[in-house]
Write a protein that holds these residues in place. Structure first.
Motif, PDB file in Angstrom:
ATOM      1  N   ALA A 273       0.846  -1.199   0.000  1.00  0.00           N
ATOM      2  CA  ALA A 273       0.000   0.000   0.000  1.00  0.00           C
ATOM      3  C   ALA A 273       0.877   1.242   0.000  1.00  0.00           C
ATOM      4  CB  ALA A 273      -0.924   0.004   1.212  1.00  0.00           C
ATOM      5  N   ASN A 274       0.438   2.272  -0.727  1.00  0.00           N
ATOM      6  CA  ASN A 274       1.141   3.552  -0.687  1.00  0.00           C
ATOM      7  C   ASN A 274       0.409   4.494   0.256  1.00  0.00           C
ATOM      8  OD1 ASN A 274      -1.059   4.684  -2.151  1.00  0.00           O
ATOM      9  ND2 ASN A 274      -0.097   4.102  -4.094  1.00  0.00           N
ATOM     10  N   LEU A 275       0.925   5.704   0.403  1.00  0.00           N
ATOM     11  CA  LEU A 275       0.298   6.643   1.332  1.00  0.00           C
ATOM     12  C   LEU A 275      -1.141   6.964   0.937  1.00  0.00           C
ATOM     13  CD1 LEU A 275       2.990   9.308   2.343  1.00  0.00           C
ATOM     14  CD2 LEU A 275       1.931   7.559   3.767  1.00  0.00           C
ATOM     15  N   GLY A 276      -1.393   7.062  -0.363  1.00  0.00           N
ATOM     16  CA  GLY A 276      -2.751   7.338  -0.812  1.00  0.00           C
ATOM     17  C   GLY A 276      -3.711   6.238  -0.409  1.00  0.00           C
ATOM     18  N   ASN A 277      -3.269   4.971  -0.566  1.00  0.00           N
ATOM     19  CA  ASN A 277      -4.103   3.837  -0.148  1.00  0.00           C
ATOM     20  C   ASN A 277      -4.386   3.888   1.351  1.00  0.00           C
ATOM     21  OD1 ASN A 277      -2.045   1.800  -2.281  1.00  0.00           O
ATOM     22  ND2 ASN A 277      -3.962   2.789  -2.817  1.00  0.00           N
ATOM     23  N   GLN A 313       7.506  -1.271   6.999  1.00  0.00           N
ATOM     24  CA  GLN A 313       8.642  -0.571   6.416  1.00  0.00           C
ATOM     25  C   GLN A 313       8.272  -0.040   5.037  1.00  0.00           C
ATOM     26  OE1 GLN A 313      10.908  -4.603   5.873  1.00  0.00           O
ATOM     27  NE2 GLN A 313      11.971  -3.110   4.576  1.00  0.00           N
ATOM     28  N   ARG A 314       9.002   0.985   4.627  1.00  0.00           N
ATOM     29  CA  ARG A 314       8.755   1.620   3.324  1.00  0.00           C
ATOM     30  C   ARG A 314       9.829   1.180   2.349  1.00  0.00           C
ATOM     31  NH1 ARG A 314       6.061   6.690   1.642  1.00  0.00           N
ATOM     32  NH2 ARG A 314       7.031   7.454  -0.272  1.00  0.00           N
ATOM     33  N   VAL A 315       9.399   0.712   1.185  1.00  0.00           N
ATOM     34  CA  VAL A 315      10.323   0.272   0.136  1.00  0.00           C
ATOM     35  C   VAL A 315       9.902   0.941  -1.169  1.00  0.00           C
ATOM     36  CG1 VAL A 315      11.226  -1.671  -1.174  1.00  0.00           C
ATOM     37  CG2 VAL A 315      10.720  -1.951   1.257  1.00  0.00           C
ATOM     38  N   LYS A 316      10.717   1.849  -1.665  1.00  0.00           N
ATOM     39  CA  LYS A 316      10.480   2.520  -2.950  1.00  0.00           C
ATOM     40  C   LYS A 316       9.080   3.114  -3.054  1.00  0.00           C
ATOM     41  CE  LYS A 316      13.984  -0.111  -5.393  1.00  0.00           C
ATOM     42  NZ  LYS A 316      14.306  -1.172  -6.344  1.00  0.00           N
ATOM     43  N   GLY A 317       8.684   3.807  -1.998  1.00  0.00           N
ATOM     44  CA  GLY A 317       7.433   4.542  -2.051  1.00  0.00           C
ATOM     45  C   GLY A 317       6.207   3.793  -1.592  1.00  0.00           C
ATOM     46  N   VAL A 318       6.334   2.506  -1.243  1.00  0.00           N
ATOM     47  CA  VAL A 318       5.190   1.739  -0.751  1.00  0.00           C
ATOM     48  C   VAL A 318       5.537   1.100   0.593  1.00  0.00           C
ATOM     49  CG1 VAL A 318       4.233   1.282  -3.034  1.00  0.00           C
ATOM     50  CG2 VAL A 318       5.887  -0.311  -2.062  1.00  0.00           C
ATOM     51  N   TYR A 319       4.503   0.680   1.307  1.00  0.00           N
ATOM     52  CA  TYR A 319       4.689   0.120   2.642  1.00  0.00           C
ATOM     53  C   TYR A 319       4.346  -1.366   2.659  1.00  0.00           C
ATOM     54  CZ  TYR A 319       5.053   4.979   4.077  1.00  0.00           C
ATOM     55  OH  TYR A 319       5.450   6.287   4.200  1.00  0.00           O
ATOM     56  N   LEU A 320       5.124  -2.115   3.452  1.00  0.00           N
ATOM     57  CA  LEU A 320       4.942  -3.554   3.598  1.00  0.00           C
ATOM     58  C   LEU A 320       5.021  -3.914   5.067  1.00  0.00           C
ATOM     59  CD1 LEU A 320       7.777  -4.538   1.087  1.00  0.00           C
ATOM     60  CD2 LEU A 320       5.411  -4.178   0.442  1.00  0.00           C
ATOM     61  N   GLN A 321       4.425  -5.041   5.436  1.00  0.00           N
ATOM     62  CA  GLN A 321       4.633  -5.572   6.778  1.00  0.00           C
ATOM     63  C   GLN A 321       6.024  -6.191   6.856  1.00  0.00           C
ATOM     64  OE1 GLN A 321       0.820  -7.912   7.069  1.00  0.00           O
ATOM     65  NE2 GLN A 321       0.893  -7.185   9.179  1.00  0.00           N
ATOM     66  N   VAL A 322       6.721  -5.940   7.941  1.00  0.00           N
ATOM     67  CA  VAL A 322       8.065  -6.492   8.114  1.00  0.00           C
ATOM     68  C   VAL A 322       8.009  -8.005   8.227  1.00  0.00           C
ATOM     69  CG1 VAL A 322      10.074  -6.573   9.643  1.00  0.00           C
ATOM     70  CG2 VAL A 322       8.945  -4.380   9.158  1.00  0.00           C
ATOM     71  N   SER A 323       7.022  -8.511   8.946  1.00  0.00           N
ATOM     72  CA  SER A 323       6.891  -9.956   9.146  1.00  0.00           C
ATOM     73  C   SER A 323       5.422 -10.338   9.192  1.00  0.00           C
ATOM     74  CB  SER A 323       7.581 -10.377  10.448  1.00  0.00           C
ATOM     75  OG  SER A 323       7.315 -11.727  10.751  1.00  0.00           O
ATOM     76  N   LEU A 324       5.124 -11.560   8.706  1.00  0.00           N
ATOM     77  CA  LEU A 324       3.757 -12.090   8.755  1.00  0.00           C
ATOM     78  C   LEU A 324       3.555 -13.044   9.919  1.00  0.00           C
ATOM     79  CD1 LEU A 324       3.155 -12.875   4.956  1.00  0.00           C
ATOM     80  CD2 LEU A 324       2.634 -10.767   6.203  1.00  0.00           C
ATOM     81  N   GLN A 386       8.707  -6.896 -10.466  1.00  0.00           N
ATOM     82  CA  GLN A 386       8.871  -5.538  -9.981  1.00  0.00           C
ATOM     83  C   GLN A 386       7.901  -5.312  -8.837  1.00  0.00           C
ATOM     84  OE1 GLN A 386       7.567  -2.324 -12.686  1.00  0.00           O
ATOM     85  NE2 GLN A 386       9.592  -1.437 -12.433  1.00  0.00           N
ATOM     86  N   ILE A 387       8.344  -4.573  -7.812  1.00  0.00           N
ATOM     87  CA  ILE A 387       7.492  -4.353  -6.645  1.00  0.00           C
ATOM     88  C   ILE A 387       6.225  -3.619  -7.056  1.00  0.00           C
ATOM     89  CG2 ILE A 387       8.569  -2.155  -6.008  1.00  0.00           C
ATOM     90  CD1 ILE A 387       8.208  -3.027  -3.053  1.00  0.00           C
ATOM     91  N   LYS A 388       5.092  -3.998  -6.447  1.00  0.00           N
ATOM     92  CA  LYS A 388       3.831  -3.299  -6.710  1.00  0.00           C
ATOM     93  C   LYS A 388       3.924  -1.880  -6.147  1.00  0.00           C
ATOM     94  CE  LYS A 388       0.868  -7.411  -6.595  1.00  0.00           C
ATOM     95  NZ  LYS A 388      -0.277  -8.063  -5.940  1.00  0.00           N
ATOM     96  N   MET A 389       3.185  -0.966  -6.783  1.00  0.00           N
ATOM     97  CA  MET A 389       3.233   0.421  -6.348  1.00  0.00           C
ATOM     98  C   MET A 389       1.964   0.882  -5.646  1.00  0.00           C
ATOM     99  SD  MET A 389       6.268   1.062  -6.988  1.00  0.00           S
ATOM    100  CE  MET A 389       6.232   2.750  -6.388  1.00  0.00           C
ATOM    101  N   SER A 390       0.983  -0.003  -5.503  1.00  0.00           N
ATOM    102  CA  SER A 390      -0.240   0.346  -4.787  1.00  0.00           C
ATOM    103  C   SER A 390      -1.028  -0.933  -4.549  1.00  0.00           C
ATOM    104  CB  SER A 390      -1.089   1.342  -5.570  1.00  0.00           C
ATOM    105  OG  SER A 390      -1.576   0.750  -6.758  1.00  0.00           O
ATOM    106  N   CYS A 391      -2.166  -0.804  -3.850  1.00  0.00           N
ATOM    107  CA  CYS A 391      -3.045  -1.942  -3.605  1.00  0.00           C
ATOM    108  C   CYS A 391      -3.489  -2.538  -4.935  1.00  0.00           C
ATOM    109  CB  CYS A 391      -4.271  -1.514  -2.805  1.00  0.00           C
ATOM    110  SG  CYS A 391      -3.904  -1.019  -1.115  1.00  0.00           S
TER     111      CYS A 391
END
Length: 391
Positions: A273-277, A313-324, A386-391
């Motif tokens: 998810a990005n900040l907009g999401n 954490q933020r990776v190239k403009g998007v956010y991910l969970q560090v661990s599941l 390539q990493i996703k850039m949004s939901c």
């Protein structure tokens, strides 16, 4: 924006225009984009001369009857009668929209965008051939004189399970029956030069009364237009178009304490998810209302609030969970995230990813590889990811 886009500051600005989205005067108007994949642009169908246009709203099916030019030297008037027709039918097949499409009109130096409700591919139908062949194959039935006994067919139907009902309702046979049972709605065609057509175009170019709030930061907005331009092009000390050391405003500690749990719900459904999401989630989802104030903070303040717990954490403009919290998935997922965070590279081949996992002592199956990759990345031509850039 020059630093974000990679353009020189002295590039000449040639033209700019206002953009208006979704005229409010089009409330009762539905816009459909019709494409004709079997015809080139220089040889269009004579849709302005359509004899009849009919539509099934529930099935989202459109048909047009187009007259044939029987005076043309390409019209075979000597063919067998069952194949001699005076018109043909264009039948629609719905196209799945991978993103939101809009119809744009430029008037008086401004661009007016109206959302497309649906897209159709229009192709000639051969149902008239099938129906005539069925009539030929049908054997005549002779009427039997006199009374006599009549055979009755008794049908016993077993009670369906919930899963069987779901499969039946989503089957092609059921959807076809639903479509056949729906009555056609006749539409009145109007040529592109007709007054009513001009009136609708005028409606589409009426400015919206209120400005639309921008929920994307500069990098996310740019990413929507140019996916190849990434955060590594940003100046040092910035990530996603804002300075991370900014954000002097404070968020209520009670909101900060609740934020990780609420965000975990978002990332459970949308792993990237990005900040907009995230802002949209905090503003619209009822369960997020206790922390909705965080979504109204500045980009830098919201970023600091998201990563403060260490769960994201933020990776190239998007956010991910560090661990599941999954011992089978997390080791490979951690390797992948480290690889994706590399500022010098955006796309990776499958072999590179597997070699990185092997170097870390992480063994992966093909099923595990695909499961993790599809949640965090988009596949690209040539076997790249390539990493996703949004939901």
């Amino acid at each position: 924006m020059g630093a974000v886009s990679g353009l020189d500051d002295d590039d000449e600005l040639l033209f700019e225009m206002d953009v208006h989205l979704g005229s409010t005067s089009l409330v009762d108007v539905q816009l459909y984009l019709m494409q004709y994949p079997l015809r080139p642009a220089w040889r269009p169908y004579s849709t302005d001369e359509a004899e009849q246009i009919r539509f099934k709203p529930k099935a989202n099916r459109l048909e047009m009857d187009i007259p044939l030019d029987t005076t043309s030297n390409q019209y075979d008037e000597h063919c067998c009668e069952k194949h001699r027709i005076k018109k043909f039918t264009l039948k629609s097949s719905e196209v799945t929209q991978s993103t939101a499409y809009a119809i744009g009109l430029v008037r008086n130096g401004a661009l007016y965008l109206s959302r497309v409700d649906s897209m159709f591919h229009m192709r000639p139908s051969i149902s008239h051939v099938d129906s005539r062949e069925d009539e030929e194959d049908r054997e005549p039935v002779e009427e039997k004189k006199g009374g006599g006994l009549k055979q009755l067919n008794v049908k016993v139907q077993k009670k369906e399970t919930e899963a069987q009902v779901k499969r039946r309702l989503t089957s092609y046979a059921h959807m076809l029956k639903q479509e056949n049972d729906e009555a056609w709605k006749l539409l009145t065609p109007h040529a592109s030069s007709a007054p009513i057509t001009s009136h609708i175009c005028d409606q589409m170019t009426q400015a919206t009364p209120n400005d639309i709030k921008m929920t994307l930061d500069k990098a996310e907005y740019l990413e929507a237009f140019a996916p190849a331009i990434r955060s590594q092009n940003l100046p040092t000390g910035q990530d996603g178009g804002f300075k991370l050391e900014d954000g002097a405003e404070k968020i209520d500690p009670k909101v900060l304490a609740k934020l990780p749990k609420v965000l975990a719900q978002l990332f459970k459904e949308n792993p990237v998810a990005n900040l907009g999401n995230i802002r949209a989630w905090l503003a619209t989802v009822p369960s997020a209302q206790p922390v909705a104030a965080a979504g109204r903070a500045s980009d830098a303040t919201l970023h600091n609030a998201i990563v403060a717990s260490g769960a994201f954490q933020r990776v190239k403009g998007v956010y991910l969970q560090v661990s599941l919290g999954d011992d089978q998935i997390d080791p490979f997922r951690t390797v992948l995230i480290e690889l994706l965070a590399n500022p010098a590279k955006d796309i990776f081949k499958k072999t590179e990813i597997k070699e990185a996992a092997k170097a870390k002592g992480v063994s992966i199956t093909e099923a595990l590889f695909m499961k993790v990759m599809k949640t965090l990345c988009d596949s690209k031509p040539g076997g790249f990811w390539q990493i996703k850039m949004s939901c």
